[in-house]
Design a protein around this motif. Structure first.
Motif, PDB file in Angstrom:
ATOM      1  N   LYS A 280      83.379 137.911  62.886  1.00 43.21           N
ATOM      2  CA  LYS A 280      83.614 139.215  62.351  1.00 43.21           C
ATOM      3  C   LYS A 280      84.992 139.472  62.656  1.00 43.21           C
ATOM      4  CE  LYS A 280      80.616 142.508  61.219  1.00 43.21           C
ATOM      5  NZ  LYS A 280      79.674 143.625  61.332  1.00 43.21           N
ATOM      6  N   VAL A 281      85.882 139.664  62.022  1.00 43.35           N
ATOM      7  CA  VAL A 281      87.279 140.149  62.448  1.00 43.35           C
ATOM      8  C   VAL A 281      87.595 141.411  61.753  1.00 43.35           C
ATOM      9  CG1 VAL A 281      89.766 139.317  62.748  1.00 43.35           C
ATOM     10  CG2 VAL A 281      87.843 137.554  63.010  1.00 43.35           C
ATOM     11  N   LYS A 282      87.739 142.379  62.526  1.00 41.29           N
ATOM     12  CA  LYS A 282      88.363 143.502  61.670  1.00 41.29           C
ATOM     13  C   LYS A 282      87.361 143.876  60.795  1.00 41.29           C
ATOM     14  CE  LYS A 282      93.196 142.890  62.777  1.00 41.29           C
ATOM     15  NZ  LYS A 282      94.625 142.743  62.418  1.00 41.29           N
ATOM     16  N   GLY A 283      85.752 143.807  61.085  1.00 40.14           N
ATOM     17  CA  GLY A 283      85.077 144.344  60.167  1.00 40.14           C
ATOM     18  C   GLY A 283      84.642 143.453  59.134  1.00 40.14           C
ATOM     19  N   GLU A 284      85.278 142.244  58.676  1.00 42.62           N
ATOM     20  CA  GLU A 284      84.913 141.372  57.662  1.00 42.62           C
ATOM     21  C   GLU A 284      84.790 140.138  58.435  1.00 42.62           C
ATOM     22  OE1 GLU A 284      87.581 139.120  54.066  1.00 42.62           O
ATOM     23  OE2 GLU A 284      88.525 140.883  55.245  1.00 42.62           O
ATOM     24  N   VAL A 285      83.617 139.282  57.898  1.00 42.46           N
ATOM     25  CA  VAL A 285      83.053 138.120  58.064  1.00 42.46           C
ATOM     26  C   VAL A 285      84.027 136.929  57.453  1.00 42.46           C
ATOM     27  CG1 VAL A 285      80.980 136.589  58.384  1.00 42.46           C
ATOM     28  CG2 VAL A 285      80.657 139.100  58.502  1.00 42.46           C
ATOM     29  N   LYS A 286      84.503 136.074  58.331  1.00 42.74           N
ATOM     30  CA  LYS A 286      85.315 135.030  57.684  1.00 42.74           C
ATOM     31  C   LYS A 286      84.762 133.792  58.314  1.00 42.74           C
ATOM     32  CE  LYS A 286      89.533 137.828  57.666  1.00 42.74           C
ATOM     33  NZ  LYS A 286      90.693 138.036  58.038  1.00 42.74           N
ATOM     34  N   GLU A 287      85.228 132.762  57.546  1.00 38.58           N
ATOM     35  CA  GLU A 287      84.809 131.383  57.851  1.00 38.58           C
ATOM     36  C   GLU A 287      85.950 130.725  58.787  1.00 38.58           C
ATOM     37  OE1 GLU A 287      83.803 129.008  54.568  1.00 38.58           O
ATOM     38  OE2 GLU A 287      81.886 130.175  53.962  1.00 38.58           O
ATOM     39  N   PHE A 288      85.635 129.881  59.735  1.00 31.78           N
ATOM     40  CA  PHE A 288      86.602 129.052  60.506  1.00 31.78           C
ATOM     41  C   PHE A 288      86.011 127.676  60.750  1.00 31.78           C
ATOM     42  CE2 PHE A 288      86.904 133.543  61.713  1.00 31.78           C
ATOM     43  CZ  PHE A 288      88.300 133.811  61.541  1.00 31.78           C
ATOM     44  N   ARG A 289      87.022 126.998  60.826  1.00 31.35           N
ATOM     45  CA  ARG A 289      86.703 125.507  61.474  1.00 31.35           C
ATOM     46  C   ARG A 289      86.762 125.383  62.825  1.00 31.35           C
ATOM     47  NH1 ARG A 289      85.139 123.226  56.588  1.00 31.35           N
ATOM     48  NH2 ARG A 289      85.062 121.205  57.771  1.00 31.35           N
ATOM     49  N   THR A 290      86.332 124.372  63.275  1.00 31.95           N
ATOM     50  CA  THR A 290      86.325 124.275  64.765  1.00 31.95           C
ATOM     51  C   THR A 290      87.725 124.170  65.397  1.00 31.95           C
ATOM     52  OG1 THR A 290      84.207 123.112  64.747  1.00 31.95           O
ATOM     53  CG2 THR A 290      85.226 122.696  66.746  1.00 31.95           C
ATOM     54  N   GLU A 291      88.456 123.601  64.776  1.00 33.91           N
ATOM     55  CA  GLU A 291      89.794 123.382  65.298  1.00 33.91           C
ATOM     56  C   GLU A 291      90.793 124.545  65.110  1.00 33.91           C
ATOM     57  OE1 GLU A 291      89.774 121.485  61.212  1.00 33.91           O
ATOM     58  OE2 GLU A 291      88.555 121.577  62.890  1.00 33.91           O
ATOM     59  N   GLU A 292      90.029 125.662  64.433  1.00 35.02           N
ATOM     60  CA  GLU A 292      90.925 127.140  64.533  1.00 35.02           C
ATOM     61  C   GLU A 292      90.391 127.921  65.686  1.00 35.02           C
ATOM     62  OE1 GLU A 292      91.497 128.596  60.331  1.00 35.02           O
ATOM     63  OE2 GLU A 292      89.177 127.700  60.148  1.00 35.02           O
ATOM     64  N   GLN A 293      89.382 127.458  66.366  1.00 38.97           N
ATOM     65  CA  GLN A 293      89.027 128.255  67.549  1.00 38.97           C
ATOM     66  C   GLN A 293      88.899 129.743  67.431  1.00 38.97           C
ATOM     67  OE1 GLN A 293      91.949 126.616  70.415  1.00 38.97           O
ATOM     68  NE2 GLN A 293      90.469 125.137  70.953  1.00 38.97           N
ATOM     69  N   PRO A 294      88.001 130.189  66.458  1.00 40.45           N
ATOM     70  CA  PRO A 294      88.094 131.597  66.281  1.00 40.45           C
ATOM     71  C   PRO A 294      87.594 132.459  67.539  1.00 40.45           C
ATOM     72  CG  PRO A 294      86.030 130.600  65.378  1.00 40.45           C
ATOM     73  CD  PRO A 294      86.825 129.397  65.712  1.00 40.45           C
ATOM     74  N   TRP A 295      87.139 131.652  68.543  1.00 39.95           N
ATOM     75  CA  TRP A 295      86.475 132.493  69.526  1.00 39.95           C
ATOM     76  C   TRP A 295      87.656 133.189  70.474  1.00 39.95           C
ATOM     77  CZ3 TRP A 295      84.676 127.814  68.150  1.00 39.95           C
ATOM     78  CH2 TRP A 295      85.461 126.626  68.639  1.00 39.95           C
ATOM     79  N   TYR A 296      88.913 132.368  70.274  1.00 45.92           N
ATOM     80  CA  TYR A 296      89.906 132.983  70.868  1.00 45.92           C
ATOM     81  C   TYR A 296      90.857 134.077  70.218  1.00 45.92           C
ATOM     82  CZ  TYR A 296      89.378 128.958  73.999  1.00 45.92           C
ATOM     83  OH  TYR A 296      89.078 128.101  75.186  1.00 45.92           O
ATOM     84  N   ILE A 297      90.150 134.588  69.034  1.00 41.06           N
ATOM     85  CA  ILE A 297      91.044 135.722  68.291  1.00 41.06           C
ATOM     86  C   ILE A 297      90.271 136.936  68.944  1.00 41.06           C
ATOM     87  CG2 ILE A 297      91.085 136.914  66.019  1.00 41.06           C
ATOM     88  CD1 ILE A 297      90.461 134.209  64.604  1.00 41.06           C
ATOM     89  N   GLU A 298      91.406 137.948  69.219  1.00 43.94           N
ATOM     90  CA  GLU A 298      91.094 139.136  69.811  1.00 43.94           C
ATOM     91  C   GLU A 298      90.202 140.026  68.852  1.00 43.94           C
ATOM     92  OE1 GLU A 298      93.342 142.887  71.777  1.00 43.94           O
ATOM     93  OE2 GLU A 298      94.385 141.005  71.295  1.00 43.94           O
ATOM     94  N   GLY A 299      89.041 140.473  69.627  1.00 46.26           N
ATOM     95  CA  GLY A 299      88.238 141.275  68.740  1.00 46.26           C
ATOM     96  C   GLY A 299      87.234 140.592  67.969  1.00 46.26           C
ATOM     97  N   ALA A 300      87.301 139.258  67.693  1.00 51.18           N
ATOM     98  CA  ALA A 300      86.467 138.694  66.954  1.00 51.18           C
ATOM     99  C   ALA A 300      84.815 138.579  67.542  1.00 51.18           C
ATOM    100  CB  ALA A 300      86.926 137.082  66.739  1.00 51.18           C
ATOM    101  N   GLU A 301      84.036 138.666  66.563  1.00 49.15           N
ATOM    102  CA  GLU A 301      82.467 138.742  67.031  1.00 49.15           C
ATOM    103  C   GLU A 301      81.824 137.817  66.187  1.00 49.15           C
ATOM    104  OE1 GLU A 301      78.698 141.830  66.509  1.00 49.15           O
ATOM    105  OE2 GLU A 301      80.791 142.379  66.179  1.00 49.15           O
ATOM    106  N   PHE A 302      81.229 136.927  67.168  1.00 47.91           N
ATOM    107  CA  PHE A 302      80.395 135.674  66.427  1.00 47.91           C
ATOM    108  C   PHE A 302      79.195 136.455  65.811  1.00 47.91           C
ATOM    109  CE2 PHE A 302      76.617 132.936  66.784  1.00 47.91           C
ATOM    110  CZ  PHE A 302      77.076 131.759  66.290  1.00 47.91           C
ATOM    111  N   VAL A 303      79.046 135.691  64.509  1.00 43.13           N
ATOM    112  CA  VAL A 303      77.951 135.867  63.555  1.00 43.13           C
ATOM    113  C   VAL A 303      77.094 134.824  63.441  1.00 43.13           C
ATOM    114  CG1 VAL A 303      77.420 136.624  61.291  1.00 43.13           C
ATOM    115  CG2 VAL A 303      79.369 137.778  62.664  1.00 43.13           C
ATOM    116  N   ASP A 304      77.511 133.740  62.987  1.00 35.27           N
ATOM    117  CA  ASP A 304      76.567 132.442  62.657  1.00 35.27           C
ATOM    118  C   ASP A 304      77.401 131.092  62.998  1.00 35.27           C
ATOM    119  OD1 ASP A 304      74.390 130.960  62.209  1.00 35.27           O
ATOM    120  OD2 ASP A 304      74.411 131.745  59.979  1.00 35.27           O
ATOM    121  N   ARG A 305      76.710 129.935  62.913  1.00 34.01           N
ATOM    122  CA  ARG A 305      77.273 128.766  62.805  1.00 34.01           C
ATOM    123  C   ARG A 305      76.566 127.751  62.108  1.00 34.01           C
ATOM    124  NH1 ARG A 305      77.839 124.834  68.031  1.00 34.01           N
ATOM    125  NH2 ARG A 305      75.649 124.504  67.643  1.00 34.01           N
ATOM    126  N   LYS A 306      77.076 127.121  60.979  1.00 32.42           N
ATOM    127  CA  LYS A 306      76.362 126.106  60.400  1.00 32.42           C
ATOM    128  C   LYS A 306      76.793 124.733  60.599  1.00 32.42           C
ATOM    129  CE  LYS A 306      75.065 129.208  56.380  1.00 32.42           C
ATOM    130  NZ  LYS A 306      75.039 129.283  54.992  1.00 32.42           N
TER     131      LYS A 306
END
Length: 365
Positions: A208-234
Motif C-alpha cells: 500500500k503506497v499513499k493509500g493505494e495497493v499496488k503490484e510490484f516485482r521483486t526487482e522493484e524492491q517495494p520495501w524500500y519505498i518510503e511509507g510503503a506498507e506490506f499487504v500480501d505476496r503471491k
C-alpha cells in the motif's frame, strides 16, 4: 482409412493395456490417488472415499480389458462406446487438475511413470482424437482370429487381472515401482546432487503506497519505498527443480529427529503402519511376536506411523505392543510399502527385505 484405424487401434489398445496393467499391479496405490481426487479440495466427493479400493480395482481391470479387446478386435461396438466415455471423463479430469493445479500427478501409469498434469491432459487429447476416429470407423476393426479364441483370450485376461490384483493385495505388488525398493539405500535416495537444478519462483508483492495497493516485482524492491506498507505476496512456481526420489522420510518422537540414527544402525526392523486405526487386526497381533524374535537376533525394532499419540497408546495397550512408534508423514508411509502394517529390514539404511504382514514368517532374520 483402414490403415489409420489399425494404427489407432493398436496404439490405443496397447497403451490402455500397459496403463491398466501397471495399476493392476498396484491397485492399492491407485486407490490412494482416487482418494486424493475424491477429497473436498478436488472433486468434493467424500462419500466415495470408503469405496476407493473397490472403484480402483474395477477401473484398472476394466481399462486393461478394454485395451485387450481393442487389440484382438472383439466386441467392437461395446469397446468403442466405453473407450469414448472413459477418455472424455479422464480428459475433463486431467484438464481440471492441470488448470486448477489440484492434483500434481494423475496416476495414469501408477508409480512407473510420472506425468505432470498438463502432460496428462495432452496425452488424453491425443487419445481422444484417436478414439473418436475408432468410434466412427469401428466397422473397419476386424477380429484377429475366430470368435471362440477371442472368448478364451477375454476370459484368460479377466483371470490374469484378478489374480494379479489378489496377489498385490494379499502380499505386495509383483513389480515394485516405488522409491523404497529392495536394495535401495534410503539415505542416498534423499541426497541432492551438487549441480542439481533448483526450483524457480516468481513473486508478486502487494504494498500500500499513499493509500493505494499496488503490484510490484521483486526487482522493484517495494520495501524500500518510503511509507510503503506490506499487504500480501503471491508466489508462483515457474520451473520445478530436482526432487530426490525419497524426500519426505522422517523418524521423529516427541519433537526429536531420529532419522539418522535409524539409517546408520546395522540391524533395524522397520514396522510401517500409516494409520493404526485402519491397520489389519490380524497384522497388528503379529507385531509383538515379531518384536520379540527380532530382539533375540539383535535387531532394533522401530514402528512408524502417522497416527496421533492417543491412538498409538490405545493400540499398544490393546495388542500388548512394547516397542515405540515414531512419527512420519502418512503419504510417505503409503509410499514406503503397500501394506498396513508392513515390515522392512534395514542395514545402515539399505532395504534388505520388504514384507507384507501376511508374509511375516518369511522374514529372514
Amino acid at each position: 482409412m483402414k490403415y489409420i484405424v489399425n494404427v489407432s487401434r493398436y496404439f490405443v489398445g496397447i497403451l490402455f493395456m500397459i496403463s491398466g496393467l501397471v495399476k493392476v499391479n498396484d491397485p492399492l496405490g491407485f486407490s490412494y490417488k482416487l482418494t486424493e481426487y475424491f477429497s473436498p479440495e478436488v472433486l468434493n466427493l467424500p462419500i466415495l472415499i470408503p469405496y476407493a479400493l473397490l472403484i480402483s480395482i474395477f477401473i484398472v481391470v476394466f481399462e486393461t480389458l478394454l485395451g485387450l479387446l481393442l487389440v484382438i478386435g472383439y466386441k467392437k461396438r461395446f469397446i468403442t462406446y466405453n473407450l469414448l466415455l472413459m477418455i472424455l471423463f479422464f480428459t475433463f479430469l486431467t484438464f481440471y487438475s492441470a488448470y486448477y493445479n489440484k492434483v500434481t500427478d494423475c496416476g495414469c501409469f501408477g508409480d512407473a511413470l510420472k506425468l505432470t498434469p498438463w502432460q496428462s491432459f495432452y496425452k488424453d487429447v491425443v487419445l481422444l482424437i484417436l478414439i473418436v476416429t475408432l468410434f466412427f470407423k469401428r466397422d473397419l476393426i476386424t477380429p484377429l482370429y475366430a470368435k471362440n479364441y477371442l472368448k478364451i483370450t477375454l476370459y484368460s485376461g479377466i483371470f490374469i487381472c484378478f489374480s494379479i490384483v489378489y496377489y498385490a493385495l494379499m502380499h505386495l505388488p509383483l513389480i515394485d515401482f516405488l522409491p523404497y525398493k529392495v536394495g535401495v539405500n534410503i539415505q542416498q535416495g534423499m541426497e541432492i546432487p551438487k549441480n542439481a537444478p533448483k526450483s524457480v519462483y516468481d513473486d508478486i508483492w502487494y504494498y500500500k503506497v499513499k493509500g493505494e495497493v499496488k503490484e510490484f516485482r521483486t526487482e522493484e524492491q517495494p520495501w524500500y519505498i518510503e511509507g510503503a506498507e506490506f499487504v500480501d505476496r503471491k508466489t508462483t512456481l515457474i520451473s520445478k527443480g530436482y526432487e530426490p526420489p525419497i524426500h519426505d522420510f522422517t523418524v521423529e518422537l516427541d519433537g526429536a529427529d531420529y532419522t539418522q540414527d535409524v539409517l546408520t544402525t546395522e540391524k533395524v526392523i522397520l514396522i510401517v503402519t500409516y494409520n493404526l486405526e485402519k491397520s489389519e487386526k490380524e497384522g497388528l497381533k503379529q507385531l509383538e511376536i515379531l518384536h520379540q524374535k527380532a530382539l533375540k537376533k539383535g535387531y532394533t525394532v522401530v514402528g512408524l506411523t502417522a497416527s496421533l499419540p492417543e491412538v498409538i497408546n490405545q493400540v499398544k495397550e490393546n495388542n500388548q505392543i512394547t516397542f515405540d512408534f515414531y512419527a512420519c508423514d502418512e503419504t510417505a508411509l503409503k509410499t514406503v510399502i503397500r501394506s498396513n502394517p508392513g515390515v522392512l529390514l534395514l542395514n545402515k539404511g539399505t532395504i534388505k527385505q520388504k514384507i507384507h504382514w501376511n508374509d511375516v514368517d518369511d522374514l529372514e532374520l
